[in-house]
Design an enzyme around this catalytic site. Structure first.
Site, PDB file in Angstrom:
ATOM      1  N   SER A  18       0.804  -1.219   0.000  1.00  0.00           N
ATOM      2  CA  SER A  18       0.000   0.000   0.000  1.00  0.00           C
ATOM      3  C   SER A  18       0.834   1.264   0.000  1.00  0.00           C
ATOM      4  CB  SER A  18      -0.885   0.038   1.252  1.00  0.00           C
ATOM      5  OG  SER A  18      -1.724  -1.073   1.335  1.00  0.00           O
ATOM      6  N   VAL A  66      -6.211   8.308   2.263  1.00  0.00           N
ATOM      7  CA  VAL A  66      -6.521   7.386   1.176  1.00  0.00           C
ATOM      8  C   VAL A  66      -5.370   6.394   1.056  1.00  0.00           C
ATOM      9  CG1 VAL A  66      -7.081   7.157  -1.275  1.00  0.00           C
ATOM     10  CG2 VAL A  66      -7.796   9.213  -0.020  1.00  0.00           C
ATOM     11  N   GLU A  67      -5.706   5.129   1.096  1.00  0.00           N
ATOM     12  CA  GLU A  67      -4.742   4.042   0.908  1.00  0.00           C
ATOM     13  C   GLU A  67      -5.047   3.391  -0.436  1.00  0.00           C
ATOM     14  OE1 GLU A  67      -3.616  -0.245   3.045  1.00  0.00           O
ATOM     15  OE2 GLU A  67      -5.054   1.113   3.987  1.00  0.00           O
ATOM     16  N   VAL A  68      -4.049   3.265  -1.299  1.00  0.00           N
ATOM     17  CA  VAL A  68      -4.213   2.556  -2.567  1.00  0.00           C
ATOM     18  C   VAL A  68      -3.283   1.357  -2.519  1.00  0.00           C
ATOM     19  CG1 VAL A  68      -3.914   2.649  -5.072  1.00  0.00           C
ATOM     20  CG2 VAL A  68      -4.939   4.575  -3.871  1.00  0.00           C
TER      21      VAL A  68
END
Length: 126
Positions: free
Chosen positions: A109, A120-122
């Protein structure tokens, strides 16, 4: 009863237009307008409904507050390319890439903030 998936969630934001620009430009989400001029951000089979701070739709959270969100989004795009794209968009990564545990297993991540300071974590599934 048993819940199967998330259909949508709501973010309370300071500026709907700025939020739509950020999520469409940075994360490739589709901006949707629906009943009553409301706006949402669509991706996959989910969406994020947007509420303008101070003019939220009923029913709403008990204390709707811009910047109180913290959520993880999954992409099939390799995280190295995600990092490059975020840099090209002028988005500062505040942590990552790091290993995490998601709903179905291990993730890699990166974390950043949107215009309201939501975290926001992608991620990529490993």
């Amino acid at each position: 009863m048993r819940v199967d998936l998330v259909d949508h969630f709501v973010l309370t934001v300071r500026d709907v237009e700025a939020t739509c620009d950020f999520y469409s430009r940075v994360l490739g989400m589709e901006v949707e307008e629906f009943e009553g001029g409301r706006r949402a951000l669509k991706f996959g089979r989910q969406k994020i409904n947007l509420h303008q701070s101070g003019a939220e739709f009923e029913p709403k959270a008990g204390k709707p507050t811009p910047g109180s969100g913290d959520f993880c989004l999954v992409t099939a795009v390799h995280l190295e390319r995600v990092v490059e794209h975020l840099g090209a968009c002028g988005v500062e990564i505040i942590e990552g890439p790091v290993s995490r545990t998601g709903a179905t297993g291990r993730l890699e991540s990166v974390y950043f903030r949107d215009p309201d300071d939501n975290l926001v974590e992608v991620s990529n599934y490993l």
